[in-house]
Design a protein around this motif. Structure first.
Motif, mmCIF file in Angstrom:
data_model
loop_
_atom_site.group_PDB
_atom_site.id
_atom_site.type_symbol
_atom_site.label_atom_id
_atom_site.label_comp_id
_atom_site.label_asym_id
_atom_site.label_seq_id
_atom_site.Cartn_x
_atom_site.Cartn_y
_atom_site.Cartn_z
ATOM 1 N N LYS A 271 -0.004 -13.077 54.618
ATOM 2 C CA LYS A 271 1.174 -12.759 55.454
ATOM 3 C C LYS A 271 0.740 -12.344 56.854
ATOM 4 C CE LYS A 271 4.748 -12.790 52.456
ATOM 5 N NZ LYS A 271 6.046 -13.407 52.642
ATOM 6 N N ILE A 272 -0.334 -11.564 56.912
ATOM 7 C CA ILE A 272 -0.822 -11.124 58.230
ATOM 8 C C ILE A 272 -1.298 -12.337 59.030
ATOM 9 C CG2 ILE A 272 -2.603 -9.783 59.440
ATOM 10 C CD1 ILE A 272 -2.543 -7.778 57.108
ATOM 11 N N ILE A 273 -2.061 -13.207 58.351
ATOM 12 C CA ILE A 273 -2.593 -14.394 59.042
ATOM 13 C C ILE A 273 -1.453 -15.286 59.534
ATOM 14 C CG2 ILE A 273 -3.918 -16.533 58.672
ATOM 15 C CD1 ILE A 273 -5.789 -14.814 56.879
ATOM 16 N N ALA B 79 -5.721 4.953 44.441
ATOM 17 C CA ALA B 79 -5.320 3.759 43.684
ATOM 18 C C ALA B 79 -5.838 2.547 44.459
ATOM 19 C CB ALA B 79 -3.799 3.704 43.566
ATOM 20 N N THR B 80 -5.931 1.425 43.796
ATOM 21 C CA THR B 80 -6.489 0.231 44.431
ATOM 22 C C THR B 80 -5.460 -0.886 44.428
ATOM 23 O OG1 THR B 80 -8.578 0.888 43.422
ATOM 24 C CG2 THR B 80 -8.494 -1.310 44.389
ATOM 25 N N LEU B 81 -5.303 -1.518 45.565
ATOM 26 C CA LEU B 81 -4.427 -2.694 45.639
ATOM 27 C C LEU B 81 -4.998 -3.776 44.727
ATOM 28 C CD1 LEU B 81 -3.677 -3.381 49.426
ATOM 29 C CD2 LEU B 81 -1.971 -3.189 47.613
ATOM 30 N N SER B 82 -4.153 -4.450 43.996
ATOM 31 C CA SER B 82 -4.653 -5.529 43.146
ATOM 32 C C SER B 82 -5.163 -6.664 44.052
ATOM 33 C CB SER B 82 -3.537 -6.051 42.241
ATOM 34 O OG SER B 82 -2.569 -6.702 43.021
ATOM 35 N N GLU C 50 1.125 -14.462 60.800
ATOM 36 C CA GLU C 50 1.733 -13.886 62.010
ATOM 37 C C GLU C 50 1.153 -14.494 63.291
ATOM 38 O OE1 GLU C 50 4.219 -11.401 62.512
ATOM 39 O OE2 GLU C 50 4.671 -11.977 60.458
ATOM 40 N N LYS C 51 0.082 -15.278 63.132
ATOM 41 C CA LYS C 51 -0.561 -15.880 64.320
ATOM 42 C C LYS C 51 0.416 -16.740 65.098
ATOM 43 C CE LYS C 51 -5.417 -16.100 63.254
ATOM 44 N NZ LYS C 51 -6.571 -16.868 62.857
ATOM 45 N N ALA D 165 -2.302 -8.795 45.288
ATOM 46 C CA ALA D 165 -1.484 -8.187 46.352
ATOM 47 C C ALA D 165 -2.247 -8.211 47.666
ATOM 48 C CB ALA D 165 -1.114 -6.756 45.976
ATOM 49 N N ARG D 166 -3.542 -7.882 47.599
ATOM 50 C CA ARG D 166 -4.352 -7.853 48.819
ATOM 51 C C ARG D 166 -4.365 -9.237 49.475
ATOM 52 N NH1 ARG D 166 -8.286 -4.426 50.632
ATOM 53 N NH2 ARG D 166 -8.046 -3.136 48.798
ATOM 54 N N ILE E 242 -0.965 -10.085 51.031
ATOM 55 C CA ILE E 242 -0.751 -9.380 52.302
ATOM 56 C C ILE E 242 -1.619 -10.007 53.392
ATOM 57 C CG2 ILE E 242 -0.936 -7.152 53.496
ATOM 58 C CD1 ILE E 242 -0.380 -5.809 50.756
ATOM 59 N N ARG E 243 -2.869 -10.344 53.027
ATOM 60 C CA ARG E 243 -3.768 -10.965 54.008
ATOM 61 C C ARG E 243 -3.148 -12.262 54.550
ATOM 62 N NH1 ARG E 243 -9.151 -10.122 54.224
ATOM 63 N NH2 ARG E 243 -9.144 -9.365 52.085
#
Lengths: 89, 183
Positions: free
Chosen positions: A84-86, A71-74, A88-89, A77-78, A81-82
């Motif tokens: 949210k990760i950024i 399945a592929t992340l929309s 975290e800096k 959503a991708r 999430i990106r």
């Protein structure tokens, strides 16, 4: 004595739901000799239960093929999430 | 591409973004196949990436990054089922006269299959299981873990696992058969 009586009962008159339980357990552990023979003898007399093992194997195959389906992340959503990760800096 | 700065925070975040590109779809597929809800699956994938970035020291290079990320996500999936069980308990408490086996009771209703594909039917059937039965089935059959490992992971006895797996197998079999998937 009670255990002996139960062994005889299992061998001679295992119920369908008991045979189902043992067939299911047989996928997860080695059955004891009495358990194995109880199921074998039950299956000689019980046609509906004979297909249960095959049907459960088929179910496992279905479950595995479902878990292999890609399945592929929309894109949204991708990206979310990106971000949210950024953050975290 | 800008050069990667040397601060630890930046490089972990860069790794996280790289992991998302490399493994995002794989992890999403993993979660979706097990919980059957794409929004929830996205949330679990997001939580897993954040947990991975925050606790990168947890990655000791003993496995591949994908295996490590999957083990984080598996924990999230188990937590998800645990949440479902708590919610289920609340419902049971508010309707305590309904002392029925949920795994069996829920497999009764038929899923409309017209136009739906096999995975949708499987997902719906899996969702109809009690969370206790579903998590046992997911770990034992879909993840292929050994029985000892499943018992340890869920903190249950071998007897309890056997009962859960039996319920899951027969409820799933029945549900799939009702919806045209015969073995």
């Amino acid at each position: 004595m009670k255990k002996f009586a139960n062994t005889i009962r299992m061998l001679l008159s295992l119920k369908c739901d008991e045979s189902h339980e043992l067939i299911s357990s047989g996928f997860d552990k080695d059955l004891s000799g009495v358990e194995r023979w109880s199921v074998r003898l039950h299956l000689i007399a019980c046609k509906p239960c004979r297909s249960v093992g095959r049907k459960l194997r088929h179910l496992h195959k279905i479950a595995l093929s479902r878990s292999d389906q890609p399945a592929t992340l929309s894109a949204e959503a991708r990206e979310r999430i990106r971000q949210k990760i950024i953050n975290e800096k | 591409m800008d050069t990667i700065e040397n601060s630890a925070g930046e490089s972990i975040v860069d790794d996280g973004v790289h992991w998302l590109d490399e493994h995002g779809d794989y992890l999403f597929s993993y979660a979706l196949a097990r919980i059957g809800d794409s929004h929830q699956a996205e949330d679990l994938v997001q939580e897993s990436f954040l947990a991975a970035v925050r606790g990168k020291s947890g990655f000791r290079g003993e496995s591949t990054v994908r295996t490590w990320l999957t083990s984080i996500l598996r924990r999230k999936v188990i937590d998800y089922f645990r949440g479902q069980r708590r919610a289920e308990k609340k419902i049971k408490l508010s309707a305590c006269d309904l002392a029925v086996d949920t795994a069996e009771a829920r497999s009764d209703d038929r899923i409309p299959v017209d136009g739906l594909q096999f995975s949708n039917v499987f997902d719906q059937c899996l969702k109809k299981l009690s969370p206790a039965a579903a998590e046992a089935f997911v770990l034992r059959i879909m993840d292929g873990l050994g029985t000892n490992e499943v018992c340890r992971t869920l903190g249950i006895s071998a007897r309890n696992l056997s009962v859960r797996l039996h319920r899951a197998r027969f409820a799933l079999k029945e549900c799939l058969e009702k919806n045209g998937f015969h073995g």
